[in-house]
Design a protein around this motif. Structure first.
Motif, PDB file in Angstrom:
ATOM      1  N   ASN A 178       0.850  -1.177   0.000  1.00 21.22           N
ATOM      2  CA  ASN A 178       0.000   0.000   0.000  1.00 21.22           C
ATOM      3  C   ASN A 178       0.893   1.237   0.000  1.00 21.22           C
ATOM      4  O   ASN A 178       1.715   1.422   0.912  1.00 21.22           O
ATOM      5  CB  ASN A 178      -0.871   0.028   1.253  1.00 21.22           C
ATOM      6  CG  ASN A 178      -1.952  -1.017   1.254  1.00 21.22           C
ATOM      7  OD1 ASN A 178      -1.937  -1.952   0.458  1.00 21.22           O
ATOM      8  ND2 ASN A 178      -2.896  -0.871   2.175  1.00 21.22           N
ATOM      9  N   LEU A 179       0.726   2.099  -0.992  1.00 22.74           N
ATOM     10  CA  LEU A 179       1.532   3.302  -1.116  1.00 22.74           C
ATOM     11  C   LEU A 179       0.628   4.534  -1.040  1.00 22.74           C
ATOM     12  O   LEU A 179      -0.523   4.489  -1.499  1.00 22.74           O
ATOM     13  CB  LEU A 179       2.293   3.298  -2.448  1.00 22.74           C
ATOM     14  CG  LEU A 179       3.275   2.130  -2.626  1.00 22.74           C
ATOM     15  CD1 LEU A 179       3.837   2.119  -4.051  1.00 22.74           C
ATOM     16  CD2 LEU A 179       4.406   2.212  -1.605  1.00 22.74           C
ATOM     17  N   PRO A 180       1.114   5.634  -0.485  1.00 27.06           N
ATOM     18  CA  PRO A 180       0.251   6.812  -0.312  1.00 27.06           C
ATOM     19  C   PRO A 180      -0.402   7.282  -1.602  1.00 27.06           C
ATOM     20  O   PRO A 180      -1.560   7.729  -1.592  1.00 27.06           O
ATOM     21  CB  PRO A 180       1.228   7.864   0.243  1.00 27.06           C
ATOM     22  CG  PRO A 180       2.298   7.081   0.911  1.00 27.06           C
ATOM     23  CD  PRO A 180       2.464   5.840   0.083  1.00 27.06           C
ATOM     24  N   GLN A 181       0.313   7.196  -2.717  1.00 30.96           N
ATOM     25  CA  GLN A 181      -0.198   7.729  -3.974  1.00 30.96           C
ATOM     26  C   GLN A 181      -1.481   7.044  -4.438  1.00 30.96           C
ATOM     27  O   GLN A 181      -2.252   7.610  -5.220  1.00 30.96           O
ATOM     28  CB  GLN A 181       0.876   7.617  -5.066  1.00 30.96           C
ATOM     29  CG  GLN A 181       1.991   8.625  -4.957  1.00 30.96           C
ATOM     30  CD  GLN A 181       3.028   8.286  -3.897  1.00 30.96           C
ATOM     31  OE1 GLN A 181       2.892   7.309  -3.164  1.00 30.96           O
ATOM     32  NE2 GLN A 181       4.078   9.083  -3.819  1.00 30.96           N
ATOM     33  N   PHE A 182      -1.725   5.831  -3.988  1.00 35.10           N
ATOM     34  CA  PHE A 182      -2.910   5.099  -4.436  1.00 35.10           C
ATOM     35  C   PHE A 182      -4.189   5.655  -3.825  1.00 35.10           C
ATOM     36  O   PHE A 182      -5.262   5.618  -4.446  1.00 35.10           O
ATOM     37  CB  PHE A 182      -2.767   3.616  -4.063  1.00 35.10           C
ATOM     38  CG  PHE A 182      -3.934   2.769  -4.489  1.00 35.10           C
ATOM     39  CD1 PHE A 182      -4.133   2.435  -5.820  1.00 35.10           C
ATOM     40  CD2 PHE A 182      -4.845   2.298  -3.547  1.00 35.10           C
ATOM     41  CE1 PHE A 182      -5.213   1.648  -6.214  1.00 35.10           C
ATOM     42  CE2 PHE A 182      -5.924   1.506  -3.930  1.00 35.10           C
ATOM     43  CZ  PHE A 182      -6.106   1.180  -5.264  1.00 35.10           C
ATOM     44  N   PHE A 183      -4.107   6.194  -2.608  1.00 29.99           N
ATOM     45  CA  PHE A 183      -5.302   6.514  -1.837  1.00 29.99           C
ATOM     46  C   PHE A 183      -5.751   7.958  -2.040  1.00 29.99           C
ATOM     47  O   PHE A 183      -5.753   8.777  -1.124  1.00 29.99           O
ATOM     48  CB  PHE A 183      -5.060   6.197  -0.355  1.00 29.99           C
ATOM     49  CG  PHE A 183      -4.889   4.729  -0.103  1.00 29.99           C
ATOM     50  CD1 PHE A 183      -5.980   3.898   0.032  1.00 29.99           C
ATOM     51  CD2 PHE A 183      -3.618   4.166  -0.056  1.00 29.99           C
ATOM     52  CE1 PHE A 183      -5.829   2.536   0.235  1.00 29.99           C
ATOM     53  CE2 PHE A 183      -3.455   2.804   0.150  1.00 29.99           C
ATOM     54  CZ  PHE A 183      -4.562   1.984   0.288  1.00 29.99           C
ATOM     55  N   ALA A 227      -5.305  10.665   5.489  1.00 29.58           N
ATOM     56  CA  ALA A 227      -4.082  11.049   6.193  1.00 29.58           C
ATOM     57  C   ALA A 227      -2.877  10.326   5.596  1.00 29.58           C
ATOM     58  O   ALA A 227      -1.814  10.922   5.397  1.00 29.58           O
ATOM     59  CB  ALA A 227      -4.205  10.744   7.683  1.00 29.58           C
ATOM     60  N   TYR A 228      -3.042   9.046   5.290  1.00 35.95           N
ATOM     61  CA  TYR A 228      -1.933   8.287   4.714  1.00 35.95           C
ATOM     62  C   TYR A 228      -1.548   8.821   3.340  1.00 35.95           C
ATOM     63  O   TYR A 228      -0.356   8.817   2.982  1.00 35.95           O
ATOM     64  CB  TYR A 228      -2.310   6.811   4.616  1.00 35.95           C
ATOM     65  CG  TYR A 228      -1.204   5.943   4.069  1.00 35.95           C
ATOM     66  CD1 TYR A 228       0.059   5.940   4.668  1.00 35.95           C
ATOM     67  CD2 TYR A 228      -1.398   5.143   2.942  1.00 35.95           C
ATOM     68  CE1 TYR A 228       1.083   5.159   4.165  1.00 35.95           C
ATOM     69  CE2 TYR A 228      -0.376   4.355   2.444  1.00 35.95           C
ATOM     70  CZ  TYR A 228       0.864   4.370   3.049  1.00 35.95           C
ATOM     71  OH  TYR A 228       1.877   3.596   2.548  1.00 35.95           O
ATOM     72  N   HIS A 229      -2.498   9.301   2.586  1.00 33.92           N
ATOM     73  CA  HIS A 229      -2.213   9.861   1.258  1.00 33.92           C
ATOM     74  C   HIS A 229      -1.236  11.034   1.357  1.00 33.92           C
ATOM     75  O   HIS A 229      -0.494  11.310   0.400  1.00 33.92           O
ATOM     76  CB  HIS A 229      -3.521  10.317   0.605  1.00 33.92           C
ATOM     77  CG  HIS A 229      -3.374  10.809  -0.797  1.00 33.92           C
ATOM     78  ND1 HIS A 229      -2.902  10.026  -1.828  1.00 33.92           N
ATOM     79  CD2 HIS A 229      -3.629  12.035  -1.343  1.00 33.92           C
ATOM     80  CE1 HIS A 229      -2.892  10.720  -2.951  1.00 33.92           C
ATOM     81  NE2 HIS A 229      -3.319  11.938  -2.684  1.00 33.92           N
ATOM     82  N   ARG A 230      -1.198  11.702   2.493  1.00 29.74           N
ATOM     83  CA  ARG A 230      -0.305  12.855   2.681  1.00 29.74           C
ATOM     84  C   ARG A 230       1.059  12.461   3.227  1.00 29.74           C
ATOM     85  O   ARG A 230       1.952  13.310   3.366  1.00 29.74           O
ATOM     86  CB  ARG A 230      -0.963  13.869   3.624  1.00 29.74           C
ATOM     87  CG  ARG A 230      -2.272  14.453   3.095  1.00 29.74           C
ATOM     88  CD  ARG A 230      -2.735  15.607   3.942  1.00 29.74           C
ATOM     89  NE  ARG A 230      -3.110  15.202   5.289  1.00 29.74           N
ATOM     90  CZ  ARG A 230      -4.332  14.800   5.641  1.00 29.74           C
ATOM     91  NH1 ARG A 230      -5.301  14.748   4.741  1.00 29.74           N
ATOM     92  NH2 ARG A 230      -4.600  14.460   6.887  1.00 29.74           N
ATOM     93  N   ALA A 231       1.248  11.200   3.550  1.00 32.14           N
ATOM     94  CA  ALA A 231       2.520  10.756   4.123  1.00 32.14           C
ATOM     95  C   ALA A 231       3.611  10.734   3.061  1.00 32.14           C
ATOM     96  O   ALA A 231       3.351  10.512   1.871  1.00 32.14           O
ATOM     97  CB  ALA A 231       2.367   9.366   4.730  1.00 32.14           C
TER      98      ALA A 231
END
Length: 305
Positions: A178-183, A227-231
């Protein structure tokens, strides 16, 4: 759908933090059950057997205990983190060969709620999981030269861990993670809409560790993954990204394309990042192409010496 095949469906859903639940449902019903499906369905994975040379350490942190399995060796330390719905035994076939070929200390562990580790109430929290991992490594005296190997949902743990502890890591190998760019917001809303009926049905079924983890992943899914999308991954930590050709989204070309695009965008976003495609592989690259995973771990470990 048989009990074993339903188990595969649930495991795929957890492994990705939900997205495979619907788009993979038809294909999951027709596929043979994976290595651990039967034990998961029977609820027998709560105390997995570790590799013979590994020592079990039960480490207390934040009011719960986590199970860490340590195979002795030298630096760099290889830390293997399984995807959602999986415990440390996911890596058992790879650990002996990694130990022979690298001589490194190898650590596998059960995240909270899985394997021999205590359950923690509340929604899935990647930051908390990263904090658990750091606490465990600190207790084991591992504070530098770590190569982190993370599959699927563990990519979220890796991203938060790397952001908070860049000096601990010598590198990482992200395996269909799971990578931030996907979400993105549209993708998150799509996943919630697709999976909500399955989650509601799951709540009515007998409670198991795997079911509870899936439900916890669904809870607060939107805010958690916005939030994870911004990591961000720190520029100073080299990383190899292995993406499966089939992706978790068998039967959904749209989602598969977005999965591949996210991997490419992640690699393009910073220095020291390499993208590798596991040709012909399903989401379970460590099972389908273990030699490729071993090779990329060995290469990353070699750069850390």
């Amino acid at each position: 759908m048989t009990t074993q095949k339903m188990s595969r469906f649930r495991r795929a859903a957890v492994a990705l933090a939900l997205p495979a639940a619907v788009v993979g449902m038809v294909s999951a019903c027709g596929d043979p059950a994976p290595r651990k499906a039967a034990s998961a369905a029977l609820g027998t994975s709560s105390a997995p057997a570790a590799p013979a040379d590994a020592a079990l350490h039960m480490i207390a942190t934040n009011g719960h205990r986590l199970a860490f399995h340590v195979t002795p060796g030298h630096s760099p330390t290889l830390v293997l983190d399984a995807g959602g719905g999986e415990d440390s035994s996911y890596w058992d076939a790879l650990v002996p060969q990694l130990a022979r070929e690298t001589g490194s200390q190898i650590i596998t562990y059960d995240r909270a709620g899985m394997g021999a580790s205590d359950e923690v109430k509340g929604p899935w929290d990647g930051r908390a999981a990263a904090g658990d991992l750091r606490a465990g490594l600190r207790e084991l005296g591992v504070n530098r030269d770590v190569v982190l190997v993370s599959h699927s949902q563990a990519g979220e743990v890796a991203t938060y861990f790397a952001g908070a502890n860049p000096g601990v890591l010598a590198g990482a190998v992200l395996v269909d993670a799971n990578l931030p760019q996907f979400f993105t917001d549209p993708q998150i809303e799509r996943l919630i809409a697709l999976t909500t009926p399955q989650i509601e049905a799951l709540k009515k079924q007998p409670s198991t560790k795997q079911n509870r983890q899936l439900i916890a992943t669904a809870e607060d899914f939107g805010p958690t993954h916005r939030a994870y999308h911004r990591a961000n991954w720190p520029d100073g930590v080299p990383v190899t990204v292995i993406v499966s050709e089939q992706t978790p989204f068998v039967g959904s070309p749209q989602d598969a394309r977005r999965w591949h695009d996210a991997a490419a965008a992640f690699v393009a976003a910073g220095p020291g990042r390499t993208l590798v495609t596991a040709r012909g592989s399903s989401h379970d690259i460590p099972e389908d192409q273990p030699a490729l995973v071993l090779e990329k771990i060995r290469q990353m470990a070699a750069t850390a010496r």
